[in-house]
Write a protein that holds these residues in place. Sequence first.
Motif, PDB file in Angstrom:
ATOM      1  N   SER A   1       0.870  -1.175   0.000  1.00  0.00           N
ATOM      2  CA  SER A   1       0.000   0.000   0.000  1.00  0.00           C
ATOM      3  C   SER A   1       0.905   1.223   0.000  1.00  0.00           C
ATOM      4  CB  SER A   1      -0.922  -0.017   1.233  1.00  0.00           C
ATOM      5  OG  SER A   1      -1.789   1.104   1.188  1.00  0.00           O
ATOM      6  N   GLN A   2       1.066   1.838  -1.168  1.00  0.00           N
ATOM      7  CA  GLN A   2       2.054   2.906  -1.347  1.00  0.00           C
ATOM      8  C   GLN A   2       1.495   3.923  -2.345  1.00  0.00           C
ATOM      9  OE1 GLN A   2       6.114   1.562  -2.064  1.00  0.00           O
ATOM     10  NE2 GLN A   2       6.418   3.223  -3.498  1.00  0.00           N
ATOM     11  N   ASN A   3       0.870   5.015  -1.821  1.00  0.00           N
ATOM     12  CA  ASN A   3       0.172   5.980  -2.686  1.00  0.00           C
ATOM     13  C   ASN A   3      -0.828   5.257  -3.595  1.00  0.00           C
ATOM     14  OD1 ASN A   3       1.715   8.113  -1.641  1.00  0.00           O
ATOM     15  ND2 ASN A   3       3.360   7.702  -3.104  1.00  0.00           N
ATOM     16  N   GLY A   4      -1.548   4.336  -3.018  1.00  0.00           N
ATOM     17  CA  GLY A   4      -2.433   3.463  -3.769  1.00  0.00           C
ATOM     18  C   GLY A   4      -2.002   2.029  -3.574  1.00  0.00           C
ATOM     19  N   THR A   5      -2.292   1.201  -4.532  1.00  0.00           N
ATOM     20  CA  THR A   5      -1.895  -0.201  -4.464  1.00  0.00           C
ATOM     21  C   THR A   5      -0.765  -0.444  -5.443  1.00  0.00           C
ATOM     22  OG1 THR A   5      -4.136  -0.875  -3.870  1.00  0.00           O
ATOM     23  CG2 THR A   5      -2.647  -2.593  -4.705  1.00  0.00           C
ATOM     24  N   LEU A   6       0.347  -1.057  -4.956  1.00  0.00           N
ATOM     25  CA  LEU A   6       1.486  -1.398  -5.793  1.00  0.00           C
ATOM     26  C   LEU A   6       1.658  -2.912  -5.778  1.00  0.00           C
ATOM     27  CD1 LEU A   6       4.065  -0.889  -7.418  1.00  0.00           C
ATOM     28  CD2 LEU A   6       5.273  -0.522  -5.251  1.00  0.00           C
ATOM     29  N   CYS A   7       1.525  -3.519  -6.963  1.00  0.00           N
ATOM     30  CA  CYS A   7       1.723  -4.956  -7.110  1.00  0.00           C
ATOM     31  C   CYS A   7       3.064  -5.174  -7.815  1.00  0.00           C
ATOM     32  CB  CYS A   7       0.596  -5.596  -7.926  1.00  0.00           C
ATOM     33  SG  CYS A   7      -1.049  -5.336  -7.208  1.00  0.00           S
ATOM     34  N   ARG A   8       3.906  -6.043  -7.246  1.00  0.00           N
ATOM     35  CA  ARG A   8       5.233  -6.276  -7.816  1.00  0.00           C
ATOM     36  C   ARG A   8       5.448  -7.775  -7.997  1.00  0.00           C
ATOM     37  NH1 ARG A   8       9.153  -3.744  -4.225  1.00  0.00           N
ATOM     38  NH2 ARG A   8       8.673  -1.829  -5.355  1.00  0.00           N
ATOM     39  N   LEU A   9       5.885  -8.156  -9.198  1.00  0.00           N
ATOM     40  CA  LEU A   9       6.173  -9.550  -9.532  1.00  0.00           C
ATOM     41  C   LEU A   9       7.601  -9.634 -10.054  1.00  0.00           C
ATOM     42  CD1 LEU A   9       5.434 -12.531 -10.196  1.00  0.00           C
ATOM     43  CD2 LEU A   9       4.588 -11.711 -12.400  1.00  0.00           C
ATOM     44  N   HIS A  10       8.415 -10.505  -9.417  1.00  0.00           N
ATOM     45  CA  HIS A  10       9.797 -10.715  -9.880  1.00  0.00           C
ATOM     46  C   HIS A  10       9.922 -12.112 -10.455  1.00  0.00           C
ATOM     47  CE1 HIS A  10      14.111 -10.423 -10.148  1.00  0.00           C
ATOM     48  NE2 HIS A  10      14.184 -11.634  -9.561  1.00  0.00           N
ATOM     49  N   ILE A  11      10.411 -12.201 -11.715  1.00  0.00           N
ATOM     50  CA  ILE A  11      10.628 -13.489 -12.386  1.00  0.00           C
ATOM     51  C   ILE A  11      12.133 -13.668 -12.530  1.00  0.00           C
ATOM     52  CG2 ILE A  11      10.176 -14.869 -14.446  1.00  0.00           C
ATOM     53  CD1 ILE A  11       7.743 -13.048 -14.962  1.00  0.00           C
ATOM     54  N   PRO A  12      12.714 -14.770 -11.979  1.00  0.00           N
ATOM     55  CA  PRO A  12      14.171 -14.925 -11.998  1.00  0.00           C
ATOM     56  C   PRO A  12      14.709 -15.206 -13.388  1.00  0.00           C
ATOM     57  CG  PRO A  12      13.129 -16.901 -11.133  1.00  0.00           C
ATOM     58  CD  PRO A  12      12.025 -15.882 -11.299  1.00  0.00           C
ATOM     59  N   GLN A  13      15.996 -14.918 -13.546  1.00  0.00           N
ATOM     60  CA  GLN A  13      16.674 -15.116 -14.836  1.00  0.00           C
ATOM     61  C   GLN A  13      16.644 -16.585 -15.266  1.00  0.00           C
ATOM     62  OE1 GLN A  13      18.077 -12.764 -16.819  1.00  0.00           O
ATOM     63  NE2 GLN A  13      18.576 -14.337 -18.304  1.00  0.00           N
ATOM     64  N   THR A  14      16.684 -17.498 -14.272  1.00  0.00           N
ATOM     65  CA  THR A  14      16.691 -18.924 -14.616  1.00  0.00           C
ATOM     66  C   THR A  14      15.410 -19.329 -15.340  1.00  0.00           C
ATOM     67  OG1 THR A  14      15.800 -19.364 -12.409  1.00  0.00           O
ATOM     68  CG2 THR A  14      18.186 -19.521 -12.699  1.00  0.00           C
ATOM     69  N   ARG A  15      14.281 -18.699 -14.997  1.00  0.00           N
ATOM     70  CA  ARG A  15      13.015 -19.024 -15.669  1.00  0.00           C
ATOM     71  C   ARG A  15      13.001 -18.449 -17.087  1.00  0.00           C
ATOM     72  NH1 ARG A  15       9.561 -20.326 -18.247  1.00  0.00           N
ATOM     73  NH2 ARG A  15       7.398 -20.855 -17.790  1.00  0.00           N
ATOM     74  N   LEU A  16      13.627 -17.287 -17.304  1.00  0.00           N
ATOM     75  CA  LEU A  16      13.666 -16.684 -18.641  1.00  0.00           C
ATOM     76  C   LEU A  16      14.515 -17.517 -19.585  1.00  0.00           C
ATOM     77  CD1 LEU A  16      14.179 -12.933 -17.697  1.00  0.00           C
ATOM     78  CD2 LEU A  16      12.039 -14.097 -18.205  1.00  0.00           C
ATOM     79  N   ALA A  17      15.578 -18.161 -19.022  1.00  0.00           N
ATOM     80  CA  ALA A  17      16.467 -18.944 -19.879  1.00  0.00           C
ATOM     81  C   ALA A  17      15.979 -20.369 -20.080  1.00  0.00           C
ATOM     82  CB  ALA A  17      17.871 -18.977 -19.262  1.00  0.00           C
ATOM     83  N   ALA A  18      14.884 -20.756 -19.390  1.00  0.00           N
ATOM     84  CA  ALA A  18      14.413 -22.143 -19.466  1.00  0.00           C
ATOM     85  C   ALA A  18      13.840 -22.435 -20.841  1.00  0.00           C
ATOM     86  CB  ALA A  18      13.364 -22.383 -18.394  1.00  0.00           C
TER      87      ALA A  18
END
Length: 693
Positions: free
Chosen positions: A676-693
């Motif tokens: 909850s930061q000046n509204g709603t902030l949704c953050r998704l982190h996808i690791p490099q290992t998944r991008l290279a799969a």
Amino acid sequence: MKSHIRTLCCLLTLLATVNYSAKAQRRLIDSLKTTLTHKLPDTTRAITYYQIANAFYKQSQLDSAHYYLKPMLKQCQRINYLSGLGDYNLLTSVVFLHQGLFDESIRKAQDAITYFTKSHKPGSVAKVYHNLGLLYKTMGGDLRIRANLEKGRAYILQAIGINQVLKANRNLADNYINLGIIYEDLGEFERGKECFLKAIAINDAIHAKLEEYRVIYNNLGKNANVQGHNEEAIIYLNKALAINLDLNRTTSLVHNYRNLSTAYLALKKPDQAIFYGEKAIALVEKSKDAPLTRSVYKMMSQMYASTGHYEKAYQYAVQQKQIEDSLMNLDKTRTVARLEGQYEVKKANELATIQAKLALDKTREIARIELIKEKEIAALQAEKSHRIAQIKAAVDVEKTRAIAEVQAKYETQKQVNQIYILDQKNQMQTQQVQYMAGGLGLLGLLLSILVGQYWAIRRANKRLSAQNEIITSNSQQLVSQSDQLRTLMKELHHRVKNNLAIVSSLLTLQANGLTDEKAIQALRKGQQRVQAMSLIHQRLYQTDRVTIVNIREYLTDLAESLMQAYGYESSNFDLQVDVALEELDVDVAMPLGLIVNELITNAFKYAFSQQERPRLRIKLDYTNGALQPGITLEVQDNGPGIKAIDWQTTGNRNSFGRRLVISLTEQLEGKFELFSQNGTLCRLHIPQTRLAA
């Protein structure tokens, strides 16, 4: 009688466990020794020496640990292995500490900090600070020297600061354990207990192995003993005892037995107190840990004195005094060695002064003798010049006569030489004619060989030409098949897009025929998810690269289509799309698009009802080479905001959309966070290992 039998059975079981663990340690050491007989890289050999020394240290075989640390030092110095030199000095410092050699231990610890700093290993620097804290705690000793204890506390706090920055929770637990021990030595037992409980909380959070609790349980038991909670102390100490018996940690077992003996003595159970005290004595004499041995002897002396066994109390008091005297004699030995060193330096300086004076006298005498010799040489040279002049006059007469004879002989020899030279020229011309004939024959042979090679090369070129034509034909077929496959994939994506458009239209028609608002909303959500997937396939068939999506254009189109679907215009809506990554594989883009669809839909539904100027920010960032490489998605609105716990547990947030976001996040092996930061902030982190799969 029954209680004695039960005690004997427990003792036999514990001894069997200790023997099993000891055998396991010996097998490990034998395996590492076998590894040393193989041909190893330099760094691997240094690490193997370290592992053997560390295994011996854990078994309290300190002399054996020193034996294997010596070749490790030579190996690391030879290859300038800075990290290995840091490990060597750290382990040597710990071994010296357990031998009571405090000055040597401090010097090795300081060297370890230097090497670890040069090799950029802050985590290892924190370990050295931790051991320095333990060292100064030990130097504080039973006398509770406050200056040493406070210095030890300062080092432990430095280690905690580094490990908190590095988020090294396992090391933090060890830091808090020793900080608690120092607080106890300073008389602040409640603060010590708080540190031990912090260590337990850290281990619980990281699901640490059972062996990580052994020292904490022992110290909580000791703390409870000091504060008079002896029954509670016995519970903690028995937990620590079970773990240390399984691991065969000799030093830790001595601490457990000593503290159990103290607890039973306070509960006025002398038989149990003596039983555990004697077990501590049996083990501490094997550990060769001088400070620990001194403390056990002191405890045994006090225990036997309180139970009326004054003769045994006196014997242990004498042994305690002998160890203290040996430690004091060690200090005296160091002082004598330092004075001897100073004497040797002074002696060397005086000897150098005497040698310099002798050299000066010798130089002066040599100069005097050389002056006398120069005068004698001048006289000899004058006599020599006179005699040479006489000899030259006689030689000139003889020389004239000899020259005339030589001239006559020379003329005769010259004519003979000319005749010989003419004969040699005739022979050379004959040989040249012969060589030319042989050369012509050899040249003819070489020409015939070259003609044969020429025809052979022509035949080989014809075969290579035929093979090149076959390869060219095959290459053209492969290019044609690749074009056909690309066309088929584009057609497939086109048809999938058309089918998804039909499904979307069917959902729209179905929604128009319903009156239940919840059902209509559910169908519209489904339609929007289908449209999100349809946009992916539309992007794929519009490009030649059938597995790569232009993620920037895709996210922009998706956000604008949802904005129009919920009745917003670009003139009264602030839409910000910041995408650092140009392209993305379809296997990642598809679930990512569905997640963005869900998050944007939630924002339009719940965030903007009270906003005059709605704002929606979509950011996709890519980091490479950082602590957590990969892509990070952020979706933020300027609505009233929602707390993470509300998203997880309350309202209708526990809906299909939320489950879909969680499921797709797991599919991408990512991490989803909500703030909850000046509204709603949704953050998704996808690791490099998944991008290279």
